[in-house]
Scaffold this motif. Sequence first.
Motif, PDB file in Angstrom:
ATOM      1  N   HIS A 170     -15.432-107.070  22.217  1.00 10.15           N
ATOM      2  CA  HIS A 170     -16.015-106.604  23.477  1.00 10.15           C
ATOM      3  C   HIS A 170     -15.380-105.279  23.870  1.00 10.15           C
ATOM      4  CE1 HIS A 170     -18.315-107.166  27.152  1.00 10.15           C
ATOM      5  NE2 HIS A 170     -17.256-106.740  27.833  1.00 10.15           N
ATOM      6  N   SER A 171     -16.212-104.326  24.239  1.00 10.00           N
ATOM      7  CA  SER A 171     -15.727-102.998  24.595  1.00 10.00           C
ATOM      8  C   SER A 171     -15.005-103.011  25.946  1.00 10.00           C
ATOM      9  CB  SER A 171     -16.902-102.022  24.660  1.00 10.00           C
ATOM     10  OG  SER A 171     -16.465-100.745  25.085  1.00 10.00           O
ATOM     11  N   LYS A 172     -14.050-102.117  26.062  1.00 14.19           N
ATOM     12  CA  LYS A 172     -13.363-101.925  27.336  1.00 14.19           C
ATOM     13  C   LYS A 172     -14.146-101.000  28.257  1.00 14.19           C
ATOM     14  CE  LYS A 172      -8.782-102.538  25.247  1.00 14.19           C
ATOM     15  NZ  LYS A 172      -7.460-101.912  24.995  1.00 14.19           N
ATOM     16  N   GLU A 173     -15.184-100.365  27.711  1.00 13.27           N
ATOM     17  CA  GLU A 173     -15.980 -99.439  28.496  1.00 13.27           C
ATOM     18  C   GLU A 173     -17.016-100.190  29.343  1.00 13.27           C
ATOM     19  OE1 GLU A 173     -15.214 -96.128  28.334  1.00 13.27           O
ATOM     20  OE2 GLU A 173     -13.619 -96.814  26.990  1.00 13.27           O
ATOM     21  N   THR A 174     -17.241 -99.735  30.550  1.00  6.47           N
ATOM     22  CA  THR A 174     -18.240-100.344  31.422  1.00  6.47           C
ATOM     23  C   THR A 174     -19.648-100.059  30.893  1.00  6.47           C
ATOM     24  OG1 THR A 174     -16.783-100.050  33.326  1.00  6.47           O
ATOM     25  CG2 THR A 174     -19.123-100.449  33.777  1.00  6.47           C
ATOM     26  N   ASN A 175     -20.465-101.097  30.834  1.00  2.22           N
ATOM     27  CA  ASN A 175     -21.854-100.969  30.365  1.00  2.22           C
ATOM     28  C   ASN A 175     -21.944-100.328  28.981  1.00  2.22           C
ATOM     29  OD1 ASN A 175     -22.630-102.060  32.846  1.00  2.22           O
ATOM     30  ND2 ASN A 175     -22.949-100.052  33.769  1.00  2.22           N
ATOM     31  N   ALA A 176     -21.021-100.678  28.115  1.00  2.35           N
ATOM     32  CA  ALA A 176     -20.996-100.102  26.766  1.00  2.35           C
ATOM     33  C   ALA A 176     -22.247-100.498  25.980  1.00  2.35           C
ATOM     34  CB  ALA A 176     -19.761-100.604  26.021  1.00  2.35           C
ATOM     35  N   PRO A 177     -22.663 -99.666  25.034  1.00  3.81           N
ATOM     36  CA  PRO A 177     -23.775-100.046  24.156  1.00  3.81           C
ATOM     37  C   PRO A 177     -23.362-101.204  23.257  1.00  3.81           C
ATOM     38  CG  PRO A 177     -22.737 -98.033  23.374  1.00  3.81           C
ATOM     39  CD  PRO A 177     -22.120 -98.336  24.706  1.00  3.81           C
ATOM     40  N   ILE A 178     -24.336-101.877  22.684  1.00  7.18           N
ATOM     41  CA  ILE A 178     -24.075-103.015  21.817  1.00  7.18           C
ATOM     42  C   ILE A 178     -24.577-102.732  20.408  1.00  7.18           C
ATOM     43  CG2 ILE A 178     -24.060-104.735  23.670  1.00  7.18           C
ATOM     44  CD1 ILE A 178     -26.959-105.395  22.992  1.00  7.18           C
ATOM     45  N   ALA A 179     -23.950-103.423  19.440  1.00 11.88           N
ATOM     46  CA  ALA A 179     -24.368-103.285  18.049  1.00 11.88           C
ATOM     47  C   ALA A 179     -24.300-104.649  17.367  1.00 11.88           C
ATOM     48  CB  ALA A 179     -23.480-102.286  17.309  1.00 11.88           C
ATOM     49  N   LEU A 180     -25.342-104.968  16.598  1.00 16.59           N
ATOM     50  CA  LEU A 180     -25.417-106.207  15.826  1.00 16.59           C
ATOM     51  C   LEU A 180     -25.452-105.844  14.352  1.00 16.59           C
ATOM     52  CD1 LEU A 180     -25.874-109.337  15.806  1.00 16.59           C
ATOM     53  CD2 LEU A 180     -28.334-108.836  15.743  1.00 16.59           C
ATOM     54  N   LEU A 181     -24.598-106.496  13.545  1.00 18.09           N
ATOM     55  CA  LEU A 181     -24.454-106.142  12.140  1.00 18.09           C
ATOM     56  C   LEU A 181     -24.764-107.329  11.233  1.00 18.09           C
ATOM     57  CD1 LEU A 181     -21.160-104.113  12.571  1.00 18.09           C
ATOM     58  CD2 LEU A 181     -23.524-103.304  12.723  1.00 18.09           C
ATOM     59  N   LEU A 182     -25.520-107.058  10.162  1.00 18.48           N
ATOM     60  CA  LEU A 182     -26.065-108.117   9.310  1.00 18.48           C
ATOM     61  C   LEU A 182     -25.586-107.965   7.868  1.00 18.48           C
ATOM     62  CD1 LEU A 182     -29.722-107.963  10.681  1.00 18.48           C
ATOM     63  CD2 LEU A 182     -27.782-109.240  11.594  1.00 18.48           C
ATOM     64  N   HIS A 183     -25.178-109.080   7.282  1.00 19.27           N
ATOM     65  CA  HIS A 183     -24.553-109.047   5.955  1.00 19.27           C
ATOM     66  C   HIS A 183     -25.555-109.208   4.814  1.00 19.27           C
ATOM     67  CE1 HIS A 183     -24.753-113.403   5.083  1.00 19.27           C
ATOM     68  NE2 HIS A 183     -24.300-113.669   6.304  1.00 19.27           N
ATOM     69  N   PRO A 184     -25.117-108.930   3.583  1.00 14.60           N
ATOM     70  CA  PRO A 184     -26.015-109.013   2.420  1.00 14.60           C
ATOM     71  C   PRO A 184     -26.392-110.450   2.058  1.00 14.60           C
ATOM     72  CG  PRO A 184     -23.812-108.394   1.729  1.00 14.60           C
ATOM     73  CD  PRO A 184     -23.825-108.340   3.225  1.00 14.60           C
ATOM     74  N   HIS A 185     -27.127-110.598   0.972  1.00 12.61           N
ATOM     75  CA  HIS A 185     -27.797-111.848   0.607  1.00 12.61           C
ATOM     76  C   HIS A 185     -26.846-113.046   0.548  1.00 12.61           C
ATOM     77  CE1 HIS A 185     -30.707-114.518  -1.172  1.00 12.61           C
ATOM     78  NE2 HIS A 185     -31.613-113.554  -1.207  1.00 12.61           N
ATOM     79  N   PRO A 186     -27.154-114.102   1.304  1.00 11.16           N
ATOM     80  CA  PRO A 186     -26.299-115.293   1.323  1.00 11.16           C
ATOM     81  C   PRO A 186     -26.153-115.969  -0.037  1.00 11.16           C
ATOM     82  CG  PRO A 186     -27.825-115.324   3.181  1.00 11.16           C
ATOM     83  CD  PRO A 186     -28.259-114.205   2.279  1.00 11.16           C
ATOM     84  N   GLN A 187     -27.159-115.879  -0.882  1.00 10.59           N
ATOM     85  CA  GLN A 187     -27.090-116.551  -2.180  1.00 10.59           C
ATOM     86  C   GLN A 187     -26.403-115.721  -3.253  1.00 10.59           C
ATOM     87  OE1 GLN A 187     -31.275-117.775  -2.827  1.00 10.59           O
ATOM     88  NE2 GLN A 187     -30.588-119.845  -2.318  1.00 10.59           N
ATOM     89  N   HIS A 188     -25.954-114.548  -2.868  1.00 11.30           N
ATOM     90  CA  HIS A 188     -25.233-113.695  -3.814  1.00 11.30           C
ATOM     91  C   HIS A 188     -23.872-113.287  -3.256  1.00 11.30           C
ATOM     92  CE1 HIS A 188     -28.756-113.455  -6.399  1.00 11.30           C
ATOM     93  NE2 HIS A 188     -29.478-113.190  -5.319  1.00 11.30           N
ATOM     94  N   GLY A 189     -23.287-114.188  -2.480  1.00  7.47           N
ATOM     95  CA  GLY A 189     -21.938-113.969  -1.972  1.00  7.47           C
ATOM     96  C   GLY A 189     -21.837-113.171  -0.695  1.00  7.47           C
ATOM     97  N   GLY A 190     -22.946-112.885  -0.047  1.00  8.77           N
ATOM     98  CA  GLY A 190     -22.903-112.100   1.179  1.00  8.77           C
ATOM     99  C   GLY A 190     -22.347-112.883   2.355  1.00  8.77           C
ATOM    100  N   THR A 191     -21.410-112.273   3.073  1.00  8.36           N
ATOM    101  CA  THR A 191     -20.857-112.859   4.293  1.00  8.36           C
ATOM    102  C   THR A 191     -20.594-111.742   5.303  1.00  8.36           C
ATOM    103  OG1 THR A 191     -18.458-112.635   3.935  1.00  8.36           O
ATOM    104  CG2 THR A 191     -19.582-114.459   2.785  1.00  8.36           C
ATOM    105  N   MET A 192     -20.257-112.151   6.526  1.00  2.24           N
ATOM    106  CA  MET A 192     -19.956-111.162   7.560  1.00  2.24           C
ATOM    107  C   MET A 192     -18.669-110.413   7.265  1.00  2.24           C
ATOM    108  SD  MET A 192     -18.615-113.438  10.753  1.00  2.24           S
ATOM    109  CE  MET A 192     -17.318-114.683  10.555  1.00  2.24           C
ATOM    110  N   ASN A 193     -17.877-110.906   6.293  1.00  2.00           N
ATOM    111  CA  ASN A 193     -16.633-110.243   5.920  1.00  2.00           C
ATOM    112  C   ASN A 193     -16.825-109.260   4.767  1.00  2.00           C
ATOM    113  OD1 ASN A 193     -15.079-111.630   7.880  1.00  2.00           O
ATOM    114  ND2 ASN A 193     -14.986-113.420   6.538  1.00  2.00           N
TER     115      ASN A 193
END
Length: 221
Positions: free
Chosen positions: A19-42
């Motif tokens: 969570h940003s310390k800035e007031t009303n900061a913009p947001i970002a959503l990040l998506l990982h690669p293919h789950p069946q080929h080892g993709g994870t959020m890490n």
Amino acid sequence: MPEVIINGPEGRIEGRYQHSKETNAPIALLLHPHPQHGGTMNNRIVYALFRAFTKRGFSTLRFNFRGVGRSQGSFDRGEGELSDAASALDWLQTYNPNAAGCWIGGFSFGAWIGMQLLMRRPEIDSFISIAPPASTFDFSFLAPCPSSGLIIHGEKDDLVPVESVQKLVNKLSHQRDIKIDYRIIKGATHFFNDQMEELEAAVSDYLDTHLEETLIPQPKR
């Protein structure tokens, strides 16, 4: 960074949120690669995106699609994963109701899901798609593409031919009021194994340029 649990269509969705310390900061959503080929959020490319956005004051969320890590459910060929992404964006917006902007970023399979979400959620202002799998997944739904953004691809991508991504870029660039910043990383394969520095520099440059243009307040770095 805090671990979060989100209620998704198939149960628990595991995420990491800063969570940003800035007031009303913009947001970002990040998506990982293919789950069946080892993709994870890490995945290191997803994590590089996470660092780039949080460094610039975004409230940023990355998460595991269904069936990955501690997220419940099983792989659903993209349909369920799109629903997971929509639920994650709902969660992000709930905790940031006055966000100054909304971005989405994804790598490979995650780029495909992200572009689909872009079509369904008009509040998304811009996107970053890294190595979009234009040769194996259908991107024809981008008609018209609702937002401008950045596409990055490896010159020597061994899974997705650069020509297929070029065709996608050409299609999007010819649409009214859409500007696609297309950057090819020299020598890079699909996973940017030896070109992470160049990849991160391209992402950082695009974010800094875009944020200056939109006058979003930036934290001191």
